[in-house]
Design an enzyme around this catalytic site. Sequence first.
Site, PDB file in Angstrom:
ATOM      1  N   LYS A   1       0.645  -1.432  -0.101  1.00 20.72           N
ATOM      2  CA  LYS A   1       0.181  -0.055   0.042  1.00 20.72           C
ATOM      3  C   LYS A   1       0.922   1.354  -0.045  1.00 20.72           C
ATOM      4  O   LYS A   1       0.328   2.206  -0.398  1.00 20.72           O
ATOM      5  CB  LYS A   1      -0.943   0.118   1.193  1.00 20.72           C
ATOM      6  CG  LYS A   1      -2.122  -0.819   1.246  1.00 20.72           C
ATOM      7  CD  LYS A   1      -3.529  -0.554   1.218  1.00 20.72           C
ATOM      8  CE  LYS A   1      -4.467  -1.287   0.750  1.00 20.72           C
ATOM      9  NZ  LYS A   1      -4.464  -2.568   1.565  1.00 20.72           N
TER      10      LYS A   1
ATOM     11  N   SER B   1      -8.252  -0.158   7.013  1.00 19.59           N
ATOM     12  CA  SER B   1      -8.090  -1.207   8.288  1.00 19.59           C
ATOM     13  C   SER B   1      -7.087  -1.295   8.515  1.00 19.59           C
ATOM     14  O   SER B   1      -6.392  -2.388   9.279  1.00 19.59           O
ATOM     15  CB  SER B   1      -9.031  -2.561   7.640  1.00 19.59           C
ATOM     16  OG  SER B   1      -8.218  -2.832   6.334  1.00 19.59           O
TER      17      SER B   1
ATOM     18  N   GLU C   1     -10.458 -13.850  -3.228  1.00 17.74           N
ATOM     19  CA  GLU C   1     -11.202 -13.204  -2.031  1.00 17.74           C
ATOM     20  C   GLU C   1     -11.343 -14.484  -0.686  1.00 17.74           C
ATOM     21  O   GLU C   1     -11.184 -15.350  -0.885  1.00 17.74           O
ATOM     22  CB  GLU C   1     -12.556 -12.780  -2.271  1.00 17.74           C
ATOM     23  CG  GLU C   1     -12.507 -11.605  -3.505  1.00 17.74           C
ATOM     24  CD  GLU C   1     -14.017 -11.346  -3.726  1.00 17.74           C
ATOM     25  OE1 GLU C   1     -14.415 -10.221  -3.272  1.00 17.74           O
ATOM     26  OE2 GLU C   1     -14.627 -12.206  -4.150  1.00 17.74           O
TER      27      GLU C   1
ATOM     28  N   GLY D   1     -16.537 -13.386   2.091  1.00 16.55           N
ATOM     29  CA  GLY D   1     -16.621 -11.924   1.585  1.00 16.55           C
ATOM     30  C   GLY D   1     -16.420 -11.946   0.087  1.00 16.55           C
ATOM     31  O   GLY D   1     -15.334 -11.283  -0.352  1.00 16.55           O
TER      32      GLY D   1
ATOM     33  N   ASP E   1     -17.536 -10.707  -2.461  1.00 11.25           N
ATOM     34  CA  ASP E   1     -18.441  -9.801  -3.108  1.00 11.25           C
ATOM     35  C   ASP E   1     -18.013  -9.499  -4.686  1.00 11.25           C
ATOM     36  O   ASP E   1     -18.746  -9.337  -5.682  1.00 11.25           O
ATOM     37  CB  ASP E   1     -18.543  -8.354  -2.591  1.00 11.25           C
ATOM     38  CG  ASP E   1     -17.113  -7.949  -2.352  1.00 11.25           C
ATOM     39  OD1 ASP E   1     -16.385  -8.325  -1.785  1.00 11.25           O
ATOM     40  OD2 ASP E   1     -16.760  -6.653  -2.765  1.00 11.25           O
TER      41      ASP E   1
ATOM     42  N   SER F   1       1.171  -9.900  -0.242  1.00 10.50           N
ATOM     43  CA  SER F   1       0.870  -8.568  -0.324  1.00 10.50           C
ATOM     44  C   SER F   1       1.347  -7.814   0.844  1.00 10.50           C
ATOM     45  O   SER F   1       1.331  -6.720   1.013  1.00 10.50           O
ATOM     46  CB  SER F   1      -0.661  -8.281  -0.407  1.00 10.50           C
ATOM     47  OG  SER F   1      -1.707  -9.011   0.298  1.00 10.50           O
TER      48      SER F   1
HETATM   49  C1  LIG Z   1      -5.269  -3.655   1.175  1.00  5.45           C
HETATM   50  C2  LIG Z   1      -4.638  -4.927   1.273  1.00  5.45           C
HETATM   51  C3  LIG Z   1      -4.941  -6.126   0.274  1.00  5.45           C
HETATM   52  C4  LIG Z   1      -6.239  -5.636  -0.744  1.00  5.45           C
HETATM   53  O1  LIG Z   1      -5.884  -4.725  -1.722  1.00  5.45           O
HETATM   54  P1  LIG Z   1      -7.107  -4.126  -2.281  1.00  5.45           P
HETATM   55  O2  LIG Z   1      -6.308  -2.979  -3.096  1.00  5.45           O
HETATM   56  O3  LIG Z   1      -8.046  -3.225  -1.539  1.00  5.45           O
HETATM   57  O4  LIG Z   1      -7.837  -4.924  -3.210  1.00  5.45           O
HETATM   58  C5  LIG Z   1      -4.434  -7.047   0.323  1.00  5.45           C
HETATM   59  N1  LIG Z   1      -3.456  -7.514   1.276  1.00  5.45           N
HETATM   60  C6  LIG Z   1      -3.110  -6.558   1.988  1.00  5.45           C
HETATM   61  C7  LIG Z   1      -2.049  -7.036   2.830  1.00  5.45           C
HETATM   62  C8  LIG Z   1      -3.455  -5.255   1.980  1.00  5.45           C
HETATM   63  O5  LIG Z   1      -3.066  -4.478   2.933  1.00  5.45           O
END
Ligand SMILES: *Cc1c(COP(=O)(O)O)cnc(C)c1O
Length: 321
Positions: A54, A79, A205, A209, A211, A305
């Site tokens: 992010k 979050s 997903e 959830g 969606d 991620s």
């Molecule tokens: C935010 C996040 C996601 C999902 O990313 P989106 O851009 O909201 O789809 C996945 N893994 C981690 C660790 C995140 O912080």
Amino acid sequence: MDLPITWPDVEAAAERLKGVAHRTPVVTSRHVDRLTGAQVFFKCENLQRVGAFKFRGAYNTLSQLSAEQRRRGVIAWSSGNHGQAVALAAQLLGMPAVIAMPEDSPPIKLAATRGYGAEVVLYDRYTADREQIGRDIAAERGMAVVPPYDHPHVMAGQGTAVKELLEEVGPLDLLFVGIGGGGLISGSATAANHLAPACEVWGVEPEAGNDVQRSLQRGERVAIEVPRTIADAAQTHLVGALTFPVIQQLVKGVLTVSDAQLVQAMRLFAERLKLVVEPTGCLGTAALLAKLRPVEGKRVGVMVSGGNVDLLRYAEWLRSA
Ligand SMILES: *Cc1c(COP(=O)(O)O)cnc(C)c1O
């Protein structure tokens, strides 16, 4: 239809992030290759600054604000990881930041966000309208809103991780990417579509959830209750208005995994790859290990991620596995 971002946006984001974001390592494992019959490349964004991809989208967005907006500052609701990312990007660019976070966010995420110098405002994730809280503060203080996923600059920034991955390892046959609001996968799919057009991009997903899976089936965005899952960074109830068309056009499909499967993946990361990965960061890997798609003999990329996890909860999950 014109999509909200295209390849040049990802390229420009990569230029802005040069020397600011880490070029994260790509990790392989003979154990995982044996388990899956594939050649697997993990892109380790758990080792990115703030512990998640992010930071890429946040910095790409904040660095394009006007001097006047930089003075007034920014606000984000999140979050956790997006909040930390905006807080650090704001600190690096010398801007004030307010972060609205759920009061049940992992303590480590709250502490880290405050540690980057941001002001934290708490809300109840099951009852409060976080968007309203954020917009009220933005209006009062003249702050720019930095959405967690539904913004072209955020989406383009997130795509730079897959740009790095494909430039490093070459074309892939499949790529598994976790989905919350769709920022990561929309940027990822944009990069993959340009650099490896034959690569199938699969979203993953939490099954509590799904969606986005349902939205694709219906052909329009479907809202759900806030899902109860250990994948706290994917507890979104509605995919983005801007991310959804990119997903519709460039993503092959969406798979779902259970919390138990996420814990199995978390355990494999700890035991075999010596990596701490948060539950949401395990979405792609869980889908791979569950063999939700045939991958034998294929070159497979997996987005890892994020790695921000409360260590006490982490230990409990691993013990219960
Ligand atoms: C935010 C996040 C996601 C999902 O990313 P989106 O851009 O909201 O789809 C996945 N893994 C981690 C660790 C995140 O912080």
